[in-house]
Design a protein around this motif. Structure first.
Motif, PDB file in Angstrom:
ATOM      1  N   PRO A  40     -25.326   9.819 -27.810  1.00 19.30           N
ATOM      2  CA  PRO A  40     -25.889   9.512 -28.452  1.00 19.30           C
ATOM      3  C   PRO A  40     -25.886   8.131 -28.570  1.00 19.30           C
ATOM      4  CG  PRO A  40     -24.448  10.414 -29.586  1.00 19.30           C
ATOM      5  CD  PRO A  40     -24.571  10.601 -28.560  1.00 19.30           C
ATOM      6  N   MET A  41     -24.545   8.013 -28.298  1.00 24.91           N
ATOM      7  CA  MET A  41     -24.050   6.586 -28.223  1.00 24.91           C
ATOM      8  C   MET A  41     -24.926   5.468 -27.676  1.00 24.91           C
ATOM      9  SD  MET A  41     -22.423   7.281 -31.306  1.00 24.91           S
ATOM     10  CE  MET A  41     -21.410   5.205 -31.501  1.00 24.91           C
ATOM     11  N   LYS A  42     -25.435   5.662 -26.080  1.00 22.91           N
ATOM     12  CA  LYS A  42     -25.594   5.122 -25.326  1.00 22.91           C
ATOM     13  C   LYS A  42     -26.926   4.650 -25.893  1.00 22.91           C
ATOM     14  CE  LYS A  42     -22.490   6.446 -21.537  1.00 22.91           C
ATOM     15  NZ  LYS A  42     -22.114   6.807 -20.333  1.00 22.91           N
ATOM     16  N   LEU A  43     -27.407   5.459 -26.478  1.00 22.94           N
ATOM     17  CA  LEU A  43     -29.057   5.369 -26.521  1.00 22.94           C
ATOM     18  C   LEU A  43     -29.378   3.820 -27.573  1.00 22.94           C
ATOM     19  CD1 LEU A  43     -29.915   8.938 -27.514  1.00 22.94           C
ATOM     20  CD2 LEU A  43     -30.019   7.261 -25.316  1.00 22.94           C
ATOM     21  N   SER A  44     -30.862   3.708 -27.247  1.00 22.81           N
ATOM     22  CA  SER A  44     -31.076   2.686 -28.218  1.00 22.81           C
ATOM     23  C   SER A  44     -32.128   2.533 -29.471  1.00 22.81           C
ATOM     24  CB  SER A  44     -31.847   1.025 -27.328  1.00 22.81           C
ATOM     25  OG  SER A  44     -33.092   1.913 -26.620  1.00 22.81           O
ATOM     26  N   LYS A  45     -32.468   2.600 -30.491  1.00 21.80           N
ATOM     27  CA  LYS A  45     -33.087   2.826 -31.403  1.00 21.80           C
ATOM     28  C   LYS A  45     -34.272   3.796 -31.334  1.00 21.80           C
ATOM     29  CE  LYS A  45     -34.466   2.062 -36.215  1.00 21.80           C
ATOM     30  NZ  LYS A  45     -34.384   1.195 -37.646  1.00 21.80           N
ATOM     31  N   ASP A  46     -35.136   2.382 -30.127  1.00 22.59           N
ATOM     32  CA  ASP A  46     -36.306   2.799 -29.126  1.00 22.59           C
ATOM     33  C   ASP A  46     -36.106   4.626 -27.986  1.00 22.59           C
ATOM     34  OD1 ASP A  46     -37.861   1.125 -31.035  1.00 22.59           O
ATOM     35  OD2 ASP A  46     -37.694  -0.306 -29.302  1.00 22.59           O
ATOM     36  N   GLU A  47     -34.602   4.389 -27.554  1.00 24.02           N
ATOM     37  CA  GLU A  47     -34.852   5.092 -26.941  1.00 24.02           C
ATOM     38  C   GLU A  47     -34.134   6.731 -27.862  1.00 24.02           C
ATOM     39  OE1 GLU A  47     -33.251   3.626 -23.010  1.00 24.02           O
ATOM     40  OE2 GLU A  47     -31.321   4.053 -24.859  1.00 24.02           O
ATOM     41  N   MET A  48     -33.812   6.096 -28.766  1.00 27.82           N
ATOM     42  CA  MET A  48     -33.797   7.480 -29.343  1.00 27.82           C
ATOM     43  C   MET A  48     -34.849   7.813 -30.603  1.00 27.82           C
ATOM     44  SD  MET A  48     -30.923   9.030 -31.285  1.00 27.82           S
ATOM     45  CE  MET A  48     -29.656   8.015 -31.513  1.00 27.82           C
ATOM     46  N   ASN A  63     -24.162  15.240 -27.771  1.00 27.28           N
ATOM     47  CA  ASN A  63     -23.154  15.487 -27.728  1.00 27.28           C
ATOM     48  C   ASN A  63     -21.882  14.699 -29.126  1.00 27.28           C
ATOM     49  OD1 ASN A  63     -21.819  16.779 -25.712  1.00 27.28           O
ATOM     50  ND2 ASN A  63     -21.857  15.183 -24.365  1.00 27.28           N
ATOM     51  N   GLY A  64     -21.649  15.679 -29.685  1.00 26.10           N
ATOM     52  CA  GLY A  64     -19.977  15.161 -30.361  1.00 26.10           C
ATOM     53  C   GLY A  64     -20.894  15.118 -32.300  1.00 26.10           C
ATOM     54  N   VAL A  65     -21.675  15.383 -32.463  1.00 26.56           N
ATOM     55  CA  VAL A  65     -22.406  15.947 -33.426  1.00 26.56           C
ATOM     56  C   VAL A  65     -22.264  17.089 -34.125  1.00 26.56           C
ATOM     57  CG1 VAL A  65     -24.556  15.624 -35.591  1.00 26.56           C
ATOM     58  CG2 VAL A  65     -24.134  15.026 -32.612  1.00 26.56           C
ATOM     59  N   LYS A  78     -29.097   5.427 -37.835  1.00 27.11           N
ATOM     60  CA  LYS A  78     -27.869   4.667 -38.568  1.00 27.11           C
ATOM     61  C   LYS A  78     -26.817   5.161 -39.184  1.00 27.11           C
ATOM     62  CE  LYS A  78     -28.269   3.697 -43.764  1.00 27.11           C
ATOM     63  NZ  LYS A  78     -28.913   3.990 -44.320  1.00 27.11           N
ATOM     64  N   TYR A  79     -27.042   6.318 -39.091  1.00 21.70           N
ATOM     65  CA  TYR A  79     -25.239   7.134 -39.748  1.00 21.70           C
ATOM     66  C   TYR A  79     -24.103   7.049 -38.629  1.00 21.70           C
ATOM     67  CZ  TYR A  79     -27.232   9.408 -43.375  1.00 21.70           C
ATOM     68  OH  TYR A  79     -27.620   9.507 -44.746  1.00 21.70           O
ATOM     69  N   ILE A  80     -24.641   7.283 -37.029  1.00 20.32           N
ATOM     70  CA  ILE A  80     -23.696   7.222 -35.818  1.00 20.32           C
ATOM     71  C   ILE A  80     -23.401   6.007 -35.908  1.00 20.32           C
ATOM     72  CG2 ILE A  80     -24.364   9.205 -34.678  1.00 20.32           C
ATOM     73  CD1 ILE A  80     -25.453   7.120 -32.383  1.00 20.32           C
TER      74      ILE A  80
END
Length: 552
Positions: free
Chosen positions: A169-177, A197-199, A219-221
């Motif tokens: 999730p850390m590699k995604l932009s807001k739109d991709e998310m 991953n990692g949640v 927002k949270y990550i």
């Protein structure tokens, strides 16, 4: 678990300043714990690497750990292969619970080598693995044939990262998310954890407490705030890089300081429990035992309230000495109230014999009152004593806990299987701090230490500190002249910190000269009374305590 991939990703950013640092020393602390000393710009940074099943983690530490005198072969291998190597890079693998260090250094032939130190912080599957530059395993802390994730963790095998279909999730932009949420539509925290991953639940549950799940998760990550300990959804003390559920217990300036504080206490309790056969449970059981005893004694005391009735029955029956007939009940005039009362009798005996029986019951009940009150006082003292022990075990080191265990053995509460009568009695190991002006301040962390410090070690004119009206450590400032403000405030700070009011504010601390301390007759030596005291109010500050210099 709280130590998830997102937390590790943020920790990675926090410790990336260690890049270009040199591994100057590798120490072993227990079967699965290591302290790597990273030297950079003439400063040593101790890095804790723990791979235990319950407390696996990575973080910088400010605590002093005892090194193992005879390290295992794996520790010696690490020293041989990577002591003196430099850290080129620190990488978190795909937001998973894996952090690996890219290292470079020179071998015995002065050839430049590259190696990888892979830290898998995965609960019971945690492992520390050393590989060469081609990811061929040199050795691992825990060997496994074909274990979790169908990998082989053995020397000379090719190391493979765990494979899964989860998204980083850390590699995604807001739109991709948002697109991924629309496509996969996770409906609950479990589905969110299976998707990314990692949640962990610490972040997955708060996400579904809001309407816009994708935006909230993004927002949270990416939150940047103070790491905290807090009460989680199970009402247990937990930690995370941000207290998403509220109920903050303590905030920290860094993830490392939070993990260092949290796990130090957890790990210490586990080791103390292992070494002392779980003293804490024994002490709790003793408190419960004496509390139940007081309840039974109070019930017996209520029974004694009818003693006067037995005396009256015996007296009234004596006023009818001429009744020869044996009866099971008799109605007699109570000349105190001028009313008739019914008295149940034992038909096997005469009136006079029944009278004597009532008098005997009266005497027995009256004499038992004194005994019951004495036993209640003893039980209350025992509860008070074991509550002090319970407090002392909370932050006890292994040596402190062993001293408490010895105290309970001497008090006949515990029995040692093979006592060594010829063993020389050792002096308690006291915690002593040194101020910048050279003044020493000693803290007693259990009853044996408190008694030795206050009644044997300290001099009559030295100043003694203790929190007011609550269990706490005895603290002595070893200075017989007038104390300056720094000495008074430090002594009071230590007394407040090493007490039951450690997490409170504006704690009252009394201080007086040692000559004004007296033992309380009939109580153990750890309980004292004092006079000519002064009182100071102080806020316990753990950061202040950690910065104090400890005398070795």
């Amino acid at each position: 678990m709280s130590f998830d991939g997102i937390l590790l990703e943020k920790l990675n950013k926090e410790i990336e300043f260690l890049k270009t640092g040199r591994i100057s020393k590798i120490n072993e602390n227990g079967d699965t714990d290591f302290i790597f000393t990273i030297r950079k710009e003439r400063i040593n940074y101790p890095l804790m690497l723990s791979f235990s099943s319950d407390y696996s983690r990575i973080h910088l530490t400010k605590h002093i750990y005892d090194s193992v005198l005879n390290p295992k072969s794996f520790t010696m291998l690490l020293r041989k292969h990577i002591e003196g190597y430099f850290i080129d890079d620190i990488i978190n693998y795909e937001c998973d619970r894996i952090l690996y260090f890219k290292l470079s250094g020179y071998n015995e032939l002065s050839d430049l080598n590259h190696k990888y130190l892979i830290c898998e912080v995965m609960g019971r599957y945690s492992n520390l693995i050393l590989t060469d530059e081609n990811f061929i395993i040199i050795d691992a802390l825990k060997h496994d044939g074909i274990g979790e994730y169908n990998r082989t963790i053995l020397p000379n095998a090719k190391y493979e990262f765990p494979l899964n279909n989860k998204i980083n999730p850390m590699k995604l932009s807001k739109d991709e998310m948002i697109d991924i949420f629309l496509k996969n539509n996770p409906k609950n925290p479990k589905e969110l954890m299976n998707l990314f991953n990692g949640v962990s639940l610490n972040i997955a549950i708060p996400v579904f407490q809001n309407d816009f799940h994708a935006e909230t998760f993004y927002k949270y990550i990416h939150l940047e705030n103070k790491p905290s300990t807090f009460k989680n959804f199970k009402d247990k003390i937990d930690f995370y890089y941000y207290p998403l559920e509220g109920n903050i217990i303590k905030e920290y300036d860094s993830i490392s300081s939070m993990l260092d504080d949290y796990y130090y206490q957890m790990d210490l309790r586990a080791k103390v429990k292992l070494k002392t056969n779980d003293l804490h449970t024994f002490v709790k059981r003793q408190i419960t035992k004496f509390e139940n005893k007081i309840e039974k004694l109070e019930a017996q005391l209520l029974d004694t309230s009818i003693a006067d009735s037995f005396k009256l029955y015996g007296e009234l029956l004596l006023s009818y000495p001429n009744v020869k007939e044996k009866k099971s009940e008799i109605s007699i005039l109570n000349y105190y109230t001028n009313e008739y009362i019914d008295i149940k009798l034992d038909p096997k005996y005469t009136i006079l014999e029944n009278s004597n029986k009532f008098y005997k019951k009266y005497q027995k009940l009256k004499s038992s009152v004194t005994y019951i009150n004495e036993q209640m006082e003893i039980a209350k003292n025992e509860i008070e004593y074991f509550k002090v022990i319970d407090y002392q075990l909370k932050d006890a080191s292994i040596n402190d806990a062993l001293e408490i265990q010895t105290e309970l053995i001497h008090g006949k509460y515990l029995f040692k299987n093979t006592p060594n009568k010829n063993k020389k009695k050792e002096k308690p190991k006291l915690l002593t701090y040194i101020l910048d002006n050279g003044t020493c301040i000693t803290v007693g962390k259990n009853n044996i230490q408190n008694e030795y410090l206050t009644h044997k070690l300290a001099k009559p004119n030295e100043m003694w500190f203790h929190i007011k009206d609550a269990p706490g450590s005895h603290v002595v400032v070893h200075n017989s002249s007038e104390l300056n403000e720094e000495e008074i405030r430090t002594g009071a700070m230590l007394a407040a910190y090493y007490s039951t009011y450690q997490d409170s504010s504006s704690v009252q601390v009394d201080y007086t000269r040692i000559r004004n301390i007296k033992k309380i007759p009939g109580k153990r030596a750890c309980f004292v009374s004092y006079t000519h005291q002064q009182t100071i109010y102080i806020d316990p500050d753990s950061d202040f305590i950690y910065k104090l210099k400890v005398k070795k």
